[in-house]
Scaffold this motif. Structure first.
Motif, PDB file in Angstrom:
ATOM      1  N   VAL A  85       0.863  -1.184   0.000  1.00 51.56           N
ATOM      2  CA  VAL A  85       0.000   0.000   0.000  1.00 51.56           C
ATOM      3  C   VAL A  85       0.894   1.227   0.000  1.00 51.56           C
ATOM      4  O   VAL A  85       1.744   1.388   0.874  1.00 51.56           O
ATOM      5  N   GLY A  86       0.703   2.086  -0.972  1.00 52.60           N
ATOM      6  CA  GLY A  86       1.525   3.278  -1.098  1.00 52.60           C
ATOM      7  C   GLY A  86       0.889   4.494  -0.454  1.00 52.60           C
ATOM      8  O   GLY A  86      -0.252   4.461   0.032  1.00 52.60           O
ATOM      9  N   LEU A  87       1.633   5.579  -0.474  1.00 46.79           N
ATOM     10  CA  LEU A  87       1.166   6.829   0.114  1.00 46.79           C
ATOM     11  C   LEU A  87      -0.116   7.311  -0.570  1.00 46.79           C
ATOM     12  O   LEU A  87      -1.032   7.820   0.077  1.00 46.79           O
ATOM     13  N   ARG A  88      -0.199   7.121  -1.864  1.00 47.44           N
ATOM     14  CA  ARG A  88      -1.387   7.556  -2.608  1.00 47.44           C
ATOM     15  C   ARG A  88      -2.649   6.881  -2.075  1.00 47.44           C
ATOM     16  O   ARG A  88      -3.666   7.526  -1.860  1.00 47.44           O
ATOM     17  N   GLN A  89      -2.584   5.581  -1.858  1.00 49.14           N
ATOM     18  CA  GLN A  89      -3.749   4.856  -1.353  1.00 49.14           C
ATOM     19  C   GLN A  89      -4.059   5.235   0.088  1.00 49.14           C
ATOM     20  O   GLN A  89      -5.218   5.339   0.472  1.00 49.14           O
ATOM     21  N   ARG A  90      -3.030   5.430   0.902  1.00 44.92           N
ATOM     22  CA  ARG A  90      -3.252   5.804   2.299  1.00 44.92           C
ATOM     23  C   ARG A  90      -3.853   7.196   2.415  1.00 44.92           C
ATOM     24  O   ARG A  90      -4.685   7.458   3.271  1.00 44.92           O
ATOM     25  N   ALA A  91      -3.407   8.105   1.562  1.00 41.06           N
ATOM     26  CA  ALA A  91      -3.820   9.508   1.667  1.00 41.06           C
ATOM     27  C   ALA A  91      -5.195   9.771   1.077  1.00 41.06           C
ATOM     28  O   ALA A  91      -5.854  10.744   1.463  1.00 41.06           O
ATOM     29  N   TYR A  92      -5.653   8.934   0.163  1.00 41.65           N
ATOM     30  CA  TYR A  92      -6.883   9.236  -0.567  1.00 41.65           C
ATOM     31  C   TYR A  92      -8.082   9.537   0.330  1.00 41.65           C
ATOM     32  O   TYR A  92      -8.759  10.546   0.128  1.00 41.65           O
ATOM     33  N   PRO A  93      -8.419   8.711   1.323  1.00 44.05           N
ATOM     34  CA  PRO A  93      -9.612   9.021   2.134  1.00 44.05           C
ATOM     35  C   PRO A  93      -9.512  10.358   2.862  1.00 44.05           C
ATOM     36  O   PRO A  93     -10.472  11.124   2.912  1.00 44.05           O
ATOM     37  N   LEU A  94      -8.333  10.656   3.420  1.00 42.81           N
ATOM     38  CA  LEU A  94      -8.155  11.925   4.123  1.00 42.81           C
ATOM     39  C   LEU A  94      -8.193  13.094   3.149  1.00 42.81           C
ATOM     40  O   LEU A  94      -8.831  14.121   3.417  1.00 42.81           O
ATOM     41  N   LEU A  95      -7.544  12.947   2.011  1.00 43.32           N
ATOM     42  CA  LEU A  95      -7.538  13.998   1.006  1.00 43.32           C
ATOM     43  C   LEU A  95      -8.958  14.276   0.505  1.00 43.32           C
ATOM     44  O   LEU A  95      -9.359  15.430   0.341  1.00 43.32           O
ATOM     45  N   ASN A  96      -9.731  13.240   0.308  1.00 43.20           N
ATOM     46  CA  ASN A  96     -11.120  13.390  -0.122  1.00 43.20           C
ATOM     47  C   ASN A  96     -11.934  14.133   0.946  1.00 43.20           C
ATOM     48  O   ASN A  96     -12.724  15.033   0.624  1.00 43.20           O
ATOM     49  N   LEU A  97     -11.750  13.774   2.211  1.00 50.35           N
ATOM     50  CA  LEU A  97     -12.448  14.455   3.300  1.00 50.35           C
ATOM     51  C   LEU A  97     -12.054  15.928   3.352  1.00 50.35           C
ATOM     52  O   LEU A  97     -12.905  16.806   3.540  1.00 50.35           O
ATOM     53  N   MET A  98     -10.774  16.221   3.160  1.00 49.71           N
ATOM     54  CA  MET A  98     -10.309  17.612   3.170  1.00 49.71           C
ATOM     55  C   MET A  98     -10.936  18.411   2.025  1.00 49.71           C
ATOM     56  O   MET A  98     -11.332  19.565   2.216  1.00 49.71           O
ATOM     57  N   ARG A  99     -11.035  17.797   0.868  1.00 45.00           N
ATOM     58  CA  ARG A  99     -11.634  18.494  -0.275  1.00 45.00           C
ATOM     59  C   ARG A  99     -13.120  18.776  -0.021  1.00 45.00           C
ATOM     60  O   ARG A  99     -13.625  19.845  -0.360  1.00 45.00           O
ATOM     61  N   GLN A 100     -13.808  17.806   0.562  1.00 45.04           N
ATOM     62  CA  GLN A 100     -15.219  18.017   0.891  1.00 45.04           C
ATOM     63  C   GLN A 100     -15.371  19.147   1.913  1.00 45.04           C
ATOM     64  O   GLN A 100     -16.278  19.978   1.812  1.00 45.04           O
TER      65      GLN A 100
END
Length: 116
Positions: A85-100
């Protein structure tokens, strides 16, 4: 230790502290002494936090690239659960929440789970 990221703009994101620490650092939070018990990104801080996460993702190695290049085509393809699991996969849920949260002009906060 479990970290819960929350915002009124979306659902909670749960993450182990060891996985959350590089994301917090990329998003501009100090983690020199470990993951803080509580913290917040205000609506005004979200643009910089999102930019920091996106920059970290762009600069991170993709573990799937090396893992998917097999020298021997006769070797079986590893099951997706066995792939790193890379940084991209780990960050996606948090990044999505931040964008929302940015769209809703609200904050994102986090706290550690209480010990059992």
């Amino acid at each position: 230790m479990l970290i819960t990221f929350r915002s009124k703009a979306g659902g909670d994101v749960l993450m182990l502290a060891q996985h959350a620490q590089p994301l917090l650092q990329a998003a501009g939070k100090s983690v020199a002494d470990g993951v803080p018990e509580r913290g917040v990104w205000t609506a005004a801080q979200l643009d910089a936090a999102i930019a920091g996460l996106e920059s970290a993702i762009a600069g991170a190695d993709d573990p799937h690239a090396a893992h998917n290049q097999q020298d021997d085509p006769d070797q079986p393809v590893p099951h997706p659960v066995e792939q790193p699991v890379g940084l991209r996969q780990r960050a996606y849920p948090l990044l999505n929440l931040m964008r929302q949260a940015r769209e809703a002009e609200t904050e994102v906060d986090w706290e550690t789970a209480a010990p059992w």
